[in-house]
Design a protein around this motif. Structure first.
Motif, PDB file in Angstrom:
ATOM      1  N   ILE A  32       7.534   6.211   8.721  1.00  0.00           N
ATOM      2  CA  ILE A  32       7.923   7.541   9.217  1.00  0.00           C
ATOM      3  C   ILE A  32       8.832   7.459  10.447  1.00  0.00           C
ATOM      4  CG2 ILE A  32       7.059   9.709  10.213  1.00  0.00           C
ATOM      5  CD1 ILE A  32       4.631   9.461   8.285  1.00  0.00           C
TER       6      ILE A  32
ATOM      7  N   TYR B 210      -2.986   2.607   0.985  1.00  0.00           N
ATOM      8  CA  TYR B 210      -3.404   1.347   0.346  1.00  0.00           C
ATOM      9  C   TYR B 210      -4.883   1.300  -0.051  1.00  0.00           C
ATOM     10  CZ  TYR B 210       1.078   0.258   2.420  1.00  0.00           C
ATOM     11  OH  TYR B 210       2.402   0.312   2.774  1.00  0.00           O
TER      12      TYR B 210
ATOM     13  N   GLU C 256       4.339  -2.714  -7.154  1.00  0.00           N
ATOM     14  CA  GLU C 256       3.863  -3.513  -8.297  1.00  0.00           C
ATOM     15  C   GLU C 256       3.655  -2.615  -9.517  1.00  0.00           C
ATOM     16  OE1 GLU C 256       2.901  -3.840  -5.232  1.00  0.00           O
ATOM     17  OE2 GLU C 256       2.858  -5.966  -4.727  1.00  0.00           O
TER      18      GLU C 256
ATOM     19  N   SER D 295      13.834   1.907   2.064  1.00  0.00           N
ATOM     20  CA  SER D 295      12.397   1.918   2.296  1.00  0.00           C
ATOM     21  C   SER D 295      12.170   1.991   3.795  1.00  0.00           C
ATOM     22  CB  SER D 295      11.793   0.618   1.751  1.00  0.00           C
ATOM     23  OG  SER D 295      10.410   0.583   2.014  1.00  0.00           O
TER      24      SER D 295
ATOM     25  N   TYR E 155      17.424  -1.372   5.019  1.00  0.00           N
ATOM     26  CA  TYR E 155      16.273  -1.101   5.890  1.00  0.00           C
ATOM     27  C   TYR E 155      16.753  -0.313   7.100  1.00  0.00           C
ATOM     28  CZ  TYR E 155      11.612  -1.937   7.732  1.00  0.00           C
ATOM     29  OH  TYR E 155      10.313  -1.778   8.178  1.00  0.00           O
TER      30      TYR E 155
ATOM     31  N   ASP F 271      -3.409  -5.133   6.962  1.00  0.00           N
ATOM     32  CA  ASP F 271      -3.948  -3.934   7.588  1.00  0.00           C
ATOM     33  C   ASP F 271      -5.200  -4.301   8.383  1.00  0.00           C
ATOM     34  OD1 ASP F 271      -1.971  -2.612   6.187  1.00  0.00           O
ATOM     35  OD2 ASP F 271      -3.257  -2.421   4.431  1.00  0.00           O
TER      36      ASP F 271
ATOM     37  N   ASP G 137      -2.809   5.749   8.432  1.00  0.00           N
ATOM     38  CA  ASP G 137      -2.391   6.051   7.064  1.00  0.00           C
ATOM     39  C   ASP G 137      -2.800   4.976   6.060  1.00  0.00           C
ATOM     40  OD1 ASP G 137      -1.201   8.455   7.447  1.00  0.00           O
ATOM     41  OD2 ASP G 137       0.864   7.787   7.194  1.00  0.00           O
TER      42      ASP G 137
END
Ligand code: B12
Ligand code: SF4
Length: 275
Positions: free
Chosen positions: A75, A190, A123, A72, A7, A223, A185
């Motif tokens: 930005i 998503y 997934e 992962s 990370y 979110d 985003d």
């Protein structure tokens, strides 16, 4: 397969809270929930080590051990994410990248020399990556045209984390948001449908954190926590019971502040959950 999950560093900003974290003797606010979810979706017979570079450096031993490096991030982490890809390639490792930044700006990540780009939600795309690796393919780009249900998403591999370094643990009940704020985003990554886990699933995640010894603050990284009101009410009814059984050992917070905060607070208060 020996997998090193990496990370990348966050730059200093409002969200890095470095002075406040030093006061409470922690190194980072939140753990990399995406990477421990990735580790739970990938084959469980593979071996995993996780290094959050906001906590510590990767050791020589870890670099030597790794057969596949998975990176992962979002930005704001791009500089270190690209640097880690280059470092892994310099050491002759296979590298796979996924998550928000690679999904948003795949060309930049590809240009850094990544072998596998597994974009969108893991997934759907991690099984494609695994099949490709098992077929002996040495590179590939894997995408999904749909959004997965999250009801089958396994409990994140929380045991891979160095618990004592974090101020909060995180869980995610839903993904996606019905709104479309132009700066955000979320709906691109998503989607506009709020997909939720089941209450049992989320409580299973909390139970796992409890078993592993976590106490204190848990961040709901949804979110939009109240994006699916029906399902969140079902969760809160069960969470209320679980919290009482555990003597209110966790305190919850979430990022649905701004215009949702009032409604969200009312929903939570009605459920008797201490946030
Ligand atoms: C928690 C969170 C944070 C935390 C950081 C937590 C941490 N240590 O990771 C905090 C609150 C600090 C934060 C801050 C910010 N954040 Co933020 N954050 C989130 C949030 C809400 C949840 C992240 C999470 O845990 N998700 C749950 C996991 C399970 O999802 P995931 O990481 O996406 O992983 C899945 C897939 O991406 C994929 N995947 C992930 N990795 C990999 C790897 C491989 C190989 C594969 C195949 C698949 C894969 O599989 C996983 C399962 O499906 C997301 C939104 C979201 N829904 O994800 C925004 C999000 C990541 N943040 C975002 C932004 C913009 C920010 C800020 C810049 C906001 C701001 N303006 O200040 C700041 C930057 C911080 C800084 N300057 O240092 C954007 C990123 C956009 C982008 N394209 O990169 C997002 C998407 C939200 C948005 N509004 O658009 N954030
Ligand atoms: S309400 Fe929040 S999550 Fe939804 S689109 Fe707007 S900023 Fe993004």
């Amino acid at each position: 397969m020996k997998v090193l999950l990496l990370y990348p560093l966050f730059p200093k900003s409002f969200w890095s809270f470095e002075k406040a974290l030093a006061l409470v003797n922690k190194k980072a606010l939140l753990p990399p929930l995406g990477l421990i979810t990735v580790a739970a979706i990938l084959p469980q017979e593979w071996e995993y080590k996780l290094v959050d570079r906001n906590i510590r450096e990767v050791t020589e031993q870890e670099w030597n051990w790794a057969e596949l490096v998975i990176v992962s991030g979002m930005i704001v982490q791009k500089e270190d994410l690209l640097a880690q890809i280059r470092e892994a390639k310099r050491r002759g490792k296979k590298v796979a990248a996924g998550g928000p930044y690679p999904t948003s700006l795949a060309d930049e990540v590809q240009a850094a020399g990544v072998d596998y780009l597994a974009l969108d939600e893991g997934e759907l795309t991690l099984p494609l990556l695994v099949e490709a690796i098992r077929r002996g393919e040495t590179s590939g780009i894997f995408r999904a045209t749909e959004k997965p249900s999250v009801t089958e998403t396994p409990i994140p591999r929380y045991e891979l984390l160095e618990f004592s370094a974090y101020d909060n643990m995180s869980v995610q009940f839903s993904r996606g948001c019905p709104f479309q704020c132009e700066f955000c985003d979320i709906i691109v990554l998503y989607g506009r449908k709020s997909r939720t886990k089941t209450p049992e699933q989320l409580i299973g995640e909390l139970e796992r954190l409890y078993e592993l010894g976590w106490r204190g603050s848990v961040f709901m990284v949804d979110d939009n926590f109240i994006g699916n009101k029906r399902n969140v009410k079902l969760l809160l009814q069960e969470l209320k019971v679980w919290m009482a059984q555990k003597n209110y050992t966790f305190q919850f917070c979430n990022r649905s502040f701004g215009r949702f905060s009032q409604r969200s607070r009312i929903a939570r208060t009605n459920a008797g959950v201490q946030f």
